[in-house]
Scaffold this motif. Structure first.
Motif, PDB file in Angstrom:
ATOM      1  N   ALA A 163      -5.907  52.952   7.877  1.00 25.22           N
ATOM      2  CA  ALA A 163      -5.390  52.466   6.593  1.00 25.22           C
ATOM      3  C   ALA A 163      -6.106  51.197   6.140  1.00 25.22           C
ATOM      4  O   ALA A 163      -6.290  50.996   4.936  1.00 25.22           O
ATOM      5  N   LEU A 164      -6.511  50.369   7.077  1.00 26.84           N
ATOM      6  CA  LEU A 164      -7.151  49.106   6.722  1.00 26.84           C
ATOM      7  C   LEU A 164      -8.469  49.294   5.964  1.00 26.84           C
ATOM      8  O   LEU A 164      -8.687  48.629   4.951  1.00 26.84           O
ATOM      9  N   PRO A 165      -9.353  50.205   6.369  1.00 25.87           N
ATOM     10  CA  PRO A 165     -10.573  50.404   5.585  1.00 25.87           C
ATOM     11  C   PRO A 165     -10.300  50.931   4.170  1.00 25.87           C
ATOM     12  O   PRO A 165     -10.986  50.549   3.221  1.00 25.87           O
ATOM     13  N   VAL A 166      -9.290  51.767   4.030  1.00 27.25           N
ATOM     14  CA  VAL A 166      -8.927  52.281   2.704  1.00 27.25           C
ATOM     15  C   VAL A 166      -8.419  51.136   1.831  1.00 27.25           C
ATOM     16  O   VAL A 166      -8.837  50.972   0.683  1.00 27.25           O
ATOM     17  N   ALA A 167      -7.517  50.325   2.386  1.00 23.89           N
ATOM     18  CA  ALA A 167      -6.969  49.191   1.635  1.00 23.89           C
ATOM     19  C   ALA A 167      -8.047  48.157   1.317  1.00 23.89           C
ATOM     20  O   ALA A 167      -8.064  47.590   0.218  1.00 23.89           O
ATOM     21  N   ALA A 168      -8.953  47.915   2.245  1.00 27.61           N
ATOM     22  CA  ALA A 168     -10.011  46.929   2.014  1.00 27.61           C
ATOM     23  C   ALA A 168     -10.965  47.382   0.910  1.00 27.61           C
ATOM     24  O   ALA A 168     -11.401  46.564   0.085  1.00 27.61           O
ATOM     25  N   THR A 169     -11.266  48.652   0.858  1.00 30.17           N
ATOM     26  CA  THR A 169     -12.130  49.174  -0.202  1.00 30.17           C
ATOM     27  C   THR A 169     -11.433  49.050  -1.558  1.00 30.17           C
ATOM     28  O   THR A 169     -12.043  48.623  -2.540  1.00 30.17           O
ATOM     29  N   GLY A 170     -10.160  49.396  -1.604  1.00 33.82           N
ATOM     30  CA  GLY A 170      -9.393  49.221  -2.834  1.00 33.82           C
ATOM     31  C   GLY A 170      -9.316  47.761  -3.240  1.00 33.82           C
ATOM     32  O   GLY A 170      -9.395  47.428  -4.427  1.00 33.82           O
ATOM     33  N   TRP A 171      -9.189  46.862  -2.255  1.00 32.20           N
ATOM     34  CA  TRP A 171      -9.141  45.424  -2.529  1.00 32.20           C
ATOM     35  C   TRP A 171     -10.432  44.946  -3.164  1.00 32.20           C
ATOM     36  O   TRP A 171     -10.408  44.155  -4.108  1.00 32.20           O
ATOM     37  N   VAL A 220      -1.255  43.487  -4.492  1.00 40.00           N
ATOM     38  CA  VAL A 220      -0.648  44.522  -3.638  1.00 40.00           C
ATOM     39  C   VAL A 220      -1.596  44.898  -2.506  1.00 40.00           C
ATOM     40  O   VAL A 220      -1.178  45.011  -1.351  1.00 40.00           O
ATOM     41  N   PHE A 221      -2.871  45.097  -2.825  1.00 41.43           N
ATOM     42  CA  PHE A 221      -3.832  45.397  -1.763  1.00 41.43           C
ATOM     43  C   PHE A 221      -3.884  44.259  -0.743  1.00 41.43           C
ATOM     44  O   PHE A 221      -3.964  44.497   0.458  1.00 41.43           O
ATOM     45  N   THR A 222      -3.824  43.020  -1.213  1.00 43.66           N
ATOM     46  CA  THR A 222      -3.840  41.870  -0.324  1.00 43.66           C
ATOM     47  C   THR A 222      -2.636  41.884   0.610  1.00 43.66           C
ATOM     48  O   THR A 222      -2.772  41.678   1.826  1.00 43.66           O
ATOM     49  N   LEU A 223      -1.452  42.118   0.066  1.00 43.77           N
ATOM     50  CA  LEU A 223      -0.240  42.156   0.896  1.00 43.77           C
ATOM     51  C   LEU A 223      -0.296  43.285   1.922  1.00 43.77           C
ATOM     52  O   LEU A 223       0.096  43.100   3.083  1.00 43.77           O
ATOM     53  N   ILE A 224      -0.786  44.447   1.511  1.00 45.71           N
ATOM     54  CA  ILE A 224      -0.903  45.570   2.447  1.00 45.71           C
ATOM     55  C   ILE A 224      -1.876  45.222   3.562  1.00 45.71           C
ATOM     56  O   ILE A 224      -1.612  45.473   4.745  1.00 45.71           O
ATOM     57  N   ILE A 225      -2.989  44.604   3.228  1.00 42.46           N
ATOM     58  CA  ILE A 225      -3.973  44.209   4.242  1.00 42.46           C
ATOM     59  C   ILE A 225      -3.367  43.200   5.209  1.00 42.46           C
ATOM     60  O   ILE A 225      -3.541  43.309   6.430  1.00 42.46           O
ATOM     61  N   ILE A 251     -12.544  46.660  -4.968  1.00 40.60           N
ATOM     62  CA  ILE A 251     -12.589  47.143  -6.349  1.00 40.60           C
ATOM     63  C   ILE A 251     -11.642  46.326  -7.222  1.00 40.60           C
ATOM     64  O   ILE A 251     -11.986  45.939  -8.342  1.00 40.60           O
ATOM     65  N   ALA A 252     -10.448  46.034  -6.702  1.00 42.59           N
ATOM     66  CA  ALA A 252      -9.480  45.227  -7.459  1.00 42.59           C
ATOM     67  C   ALA A 252      -9.997  43.807  -7.676  1.00 42.59           C
ATOM     68  O   ALA A 252      -9.774  43.217  -8.738  1.00 42.59           O
ATOM     69  N   ARG A 310      -6.778  53.446  -7.950  1.00 38.96           N
ATOM     70  CA  ARG A 310      -5.788  54.483  -7.655  1.00 38.96           C
ATOM     71  C   ARG A 310      -6.277  55.409  -6.557  1.00 38.96           C
ATOM     72  O   ARG A 310      -5.492  55.876  -5.731  1.00 38.96           O
ATOM     73  N   ALA A 311      -7.580  55.683  -6.559  1.00 42.33           N
ATOM     74  CA  ALA A 311      -8.152  56.578  -5.549  1.00 42.33           C
ATOM     75  C   ALA A 311      -7.991  56.020  -4.139  1.00 42.33           C
ATOM     76  O   ALA A 311      -8.027  56.775  -3.166  1.00 42.33           O
ATOM     77  N   PHE A 312      -7.795  54.711  -4.028  1.00 48.56           N
ATOM     78  CA  PHE A 312      -7.581  54.105  -2.716  1.00 48.56           C
ATOM     79  C   PHE A 312      -6.124  53.742  -2.459  1.00 48.56           C
ATOM     80  O   PHE A 312      -5.728  53.603  -1.304  1.00 48.56           O
ATOM     81  N   MET A 313      -5.314  53.591  -3.510  1.00 51.70           N
ATOM     82  CA  MET A 313      -3.893  53.282  -3.308  1.00 51.70           C
ATOM     83  C   MET A 313      -3.092  54.552  -3.013  1.00 51.70           C
ATOM     84  O   MET A 313      -2.234  54.549  -2.118  1.00 51.70           O
ATOM     85  N   PHE A 314      -3.346  55.631  -3.742  1.00 44.74           N
ATOM     86  CA  PHE A 314      -2.562  56.849  -3.567  1.00 44.74           C
ATOM     87  C   PHE A 314      -2.621  57.382  -2.133  1.00 44.74           C
ATOM     88  O   PHE A 314      -1.579  57.754  -1.575  1.00 44.74           O
ATOM     89  N   PRO A 315      -3.793  57.431  -1.483  1.00 46.26           N
ATOM     90  CA  PRO A 315      -3.803  57.916  -0.094  1.00 46.26           C
ATOM     91  C   PRO A 315      -3.027  57.020   0.864  1.00 46.26           C
ATOM     92  O   PRO A 315      -2.521  57.504   1.873  1.00 46.26           O
ATOM     93  N   LEU A 316      -2.937  55.733   0.546  1.00 37.36           N
ATOM     94  CA  LEU A 316      -2.176  54.837   1.419  1.00 37.36           C
ATOM     95  C   LEU A 316      -0.712  55.230   1.482  1.00 37.36           C
ATOM     96  O   LEU A 316      -0.056  55.043   2.515  1.00 37.36           O
TER      97      LEU A 316
END
Length: 143
Positions: A71-79, A126-131, A81-82, A46-52
């Motif tokens: 946005a890509l580094p934020v999404a990649a970090t969340g990915w 979801v993180f994958t699709l965003i990336i 963790i996921a 959530r800490a990486f999805m909410f800022p996106l």
């Protein structure tokens, strides 16, 4: 030609924002309405999805296609963790490496929604699709 290209790129950015927004609203619904307490790894995701939601929303509003850069580094970090959470949930990673202490289990049966869809796997998707969308935006901007 550039107007059509910008329009198509904007739709990719909008799709990434809508995915982040839908994911955020879904986890808030699961937590606040359904009463499922998130585990430690869910909080990190959530800490990486909410800022996106904010980053991509502002980028859409401003037509800032360079948003992929931050946005890509934020999404990649969340990915990452996921991915770890999904591997833990599926049993690939042993329980001894589980970061959870007190609170809900990261690999428990309550980590599902809609009749058995695992939340960690949905988050990874979801993180994958965003990336993928952000990489497509990058490809359209850089030769």
């Amino acid at each position: 030609m550039t107007t059509k290209r910008s329009s198509n790129t904007w739709w990719l950015l909008l799709a990434a924002w809508l995915l982040a927004l839908a994911s955020t609203l879904a986890v808030l619904f699961v937590g606040e309405v359904m009463g499922q307490a998130p585990c430690v790894l869910c909080w990190f995701q959530r800490a990486f999805m909410f800022p996106l939601v904010v980053i991509l929303g502002v980028a859409c509003y401003l037509n800032d296609f360079s948003a992929w850069r931050y946005a890509l580094p934020v999404a990649a970090t969340g990915w990452l963790i996921a991915l770890y959470h999904s591997l833990l949930y599926s049993g690939v990673i042993t329980e001894s490496l589980k970061p959870c202490g007190a609170g809900p289990s990261c690999s428990g049966a309550d980590m599902t929604i809609l009749g058995g869809l695992p939340l960690p796997l949905l988050s990874l998707g979801v993180f994958t699709l965003i990336i993928i969308l952000l990489i497509q935006i990058r490809r359209r901007l850089l030769p």
